[in-house]
Enzyme design. Structure first.
Site, PDB file in Angstrom:
ATOM      1  N   SER A 105       0.809  -1.223   0.000  1.00  0.00           N
ATOM      2  CA  SER A 105       0.000   0.000   0.000  1.00  0.00           C
ATOM      3  C   SER A 105       0.838   1.266   0.000  1.00  0.00           C
ATOM      4  O   SER A 105       0.411   2.306  -0.520  1.00  0.00           O
ATOM      5  CB  SER A 105      -0.930  -0.001   1.208  1.00  0.00           C
ATOM      6  OG  SER A 105      -0.186  -0.140   2.405  1.00  0.00           O
ATOM      7  N   ASP A 108       2.753  -9.783  12.557  1.00  0.00           N
ATOM      8  CA  ASP A 108       2.298 -10.002  11.175  1.00  0.00           C
ATOM      9  C   ASP A 108       3.002 -11.203  10.559  1.00  0.00           C
ATOM     10  O   ASP A 108       3.476 -11.150   9.415  1.00  0.00           O
ATOM     11  CB  ASP A 108       2.541  -8.740  10.342  1.00  0.00           C
ATOM     12  CG  ASP A 108       1.754  -8.753   9.025  1.00  0.00           C
ATOM     13  OD1 ASP A 108       0.779  -9.534   8.923  1.00  0.00           O
ATOM     14  OD2 ASP A 108       2.110  -7.993   8.109  1.00  0.00           O
TER      15      ASP A 108
END
Length: 482
Positions: free
Chosen positions: A24, A137
């Protein structure tokens, strides 16, 4: 993502080549450092204009963490720079791609390979835990492989990492839904054990080719996580008991029921104490020096124990070593120590006892009878003593057949009966003879016990076979780390 109004990333001293991936707010390129060495690196180019306040904080945390951490299984941050448009993180280049691609290529990985990778993740997590860092993550896309032929796993992308202990709770959503622990999605509060759930999901996907809660939508995923139905381990692909046990302990929806970090590191499937690392060889050498000293001094049992303990470090040392010639030297040493340990075990094997011949005539003078037969004769009329002696004779029979486990157990049973009888026996010929026989049974039982003790000292033969005769991968090359 860069737009037409933003200049393409360019960094002095480096030549950008192919794009490795994008997200992103960042794009990762393969690049060469200019100069004679032409070092290959991966450069993460972060577009400043795309960063939110939280993204800036995450990036600063990532840089700070990677600057201070150096570990074989954590991707290295070599440097970072910036210009008007980008922040550049110059990273270690991993030519094997990420674990996600590796799994898709193989569809499912053999347990032996999965264990290697999960142990490498555990090694990295152990280091992070020592710094109170939670990755937040963990997923196959963030596990990079050093190469495609003899891969070493590297944890990457610390953008969501946080300083946290197991007693500190947080309340921000971090991670990727498919690999997020249930408490993140359902409660929006969690602790460091979320990383262990992610390890369980990764392990499951490596073994079976898909995640346990594979879903098409987030709603479907949330429903599967909310369900109280236990996670099922597929039967189509057989796995070991220790592998299954760890998987089930990692994939506990309730973090209170989930395995904790110390148990995880000590679990037999992980066994971090004997994980291949730079210290493995030194530990092995230290133990084998002690083994030789005990061997030379005649302390056989201690020597066997130390030889076997040294092998548990020599084997990971072989796995850790990348030089083929040094590997062969270590393999040769391991074989020598294996042979010596087995030779010493055989040296401690109980020597066969001479068979005592019963005299031809039952009227033989008692003074000429061996104690074992004299005691049988003297036991006439003493039912408990007769039963105990029958048990002792059975122990000797099993001993003669080299059924040592059974022999030792029966020797113990017989002594438990004979010793109380001896304690209550009045002075006389029978007491003296019984005392001698009890002493003989005790001595023989101790010899058998010593042999059983050394025979049980593990040589981990399955691990030895894996290292001494490694399998070849499809390209015909040794995949020594799997």
């Amino acid at each position: 993502m860069a737009t037409s109004s933003v200049k393409q990333p360019k960094l002095n001293g480096f030549v950008f080549t192919e794009k490795l991936g994008s997200g992103s707010y960042a794009t990762v390129y393969k690049a060469y450092r200019k100069g004679q060495q032409r070092e290959v690196v991966a450069i993460k180019c972060v577009l400043k204009s795309s960063l939110s306040k939280n993204s800036v904080e995450n990036l600063l945390t990532e840089i700070e963490i990677l600057k201070r951490i150096r570990h074989e299984h954590i991707v290295e941050l070599k440097d970072f720079q910036w210009d008007d448009s980008y922040i550049y993180l110059i990273m270690e280049y991993c030519s094997g791609g990420d674990m996600s691609h590796f799994i898709r290529t193989k569809q499912a990985l053999p347990e032996r390979t999965v264990r290697v990778f999960v142990r490498q993740i555990a090694s990295a997590l152990h280091h992070l835990q020592s710094e109170n860092i939670t990755h937040m993550d963990l997923k196959p896309q963030n596990l990079l492989l050093s190469n495609s032929y003899d891969p070493v796993l590297k944890l990457a992308d610390f953008g969501f990492a946080s300083y946290m202990t197991e007693d500190v709770l947080a309340n921000t959503l971090r991670g990727s839904p498919l690999y997020m622990a249930p408490e993140i999605i359902l409660e929006r509060k969690y602790a460091a054990k979320v990383d262990l759930w992610s390890v369980g999901v990764i392990m499951f996907e490596c073994l079976f080719g898909h995640a346990p809660f594979a879903s098409k939508t987030f709603t479907e995923l949330a429903e599967k996580i909310r369900s109280s139905k236990p996670i099922e381990i597929p039967d189509a692909i057989p796995i070991s008991d220790r592998c299954r046990d760890l998987l089930l302990k990692l994939l506990q929806r309730d973090p209170g029921d989930r395995i904790d970090f110390p148990e995880f590191f000590e679990h037999p499937f992980i066994d971090l104490q004997h994980f291949p690392c730079a210290e493995s060889l030194e530990k092995a050498k230290s133990l084998v020096v002690q083994a030789v000293e005990k061997d030379t001094s005649g302390d056989t049992k201690a020597a066997i124990q130390l030889y076997c303990e040294s092998l548990q470090y020599f084997l990971p040392a072989i796995q850790f070593e990348r030089d083929a010639q040094k590997k062969d030297v270590l393999r040769s040493r391991v074989q020598e120590y294996m042979v010596r340990a087995e030779d010493l075990k055989q040296m401690m094997k109980p020597k066969s006892q001479p068979v005592v011949q019963i005299p031809d005539s039952s009227s033989q003078d008692e003074k000429q009878l061996p104690d074992v037969f004299l005691l049988d004769k003297l036991a006439n009329g003493h039912r408990n003593l007769q039963i105990a002696l029958e048990v002792a004779h059975e122990a000797e029979l099993q001993d003669a057949k080299e059924n040592y486990e059974a022999a030792f157990r029966i020797y113990q049973d017989s002594l438990e009966q004979l010793i109380p009888i001896l304690q209550h026996e009045p002075n006389g010929r029978r007491r003296e003879t019984l005392h001698n026989e009890v002493q003989r049974y005790m001595a023989r039982a101790e010899v058998v016990k010593q042999f059983l003790d050394v025979r049980r000292i593990p040589l981990k033969q399955d691990s030895i076979n894996e290292v001494l005769r490694p399998d070849r991968n499809k390209n015909g090359k040794f995949l020594s780390s799997s």
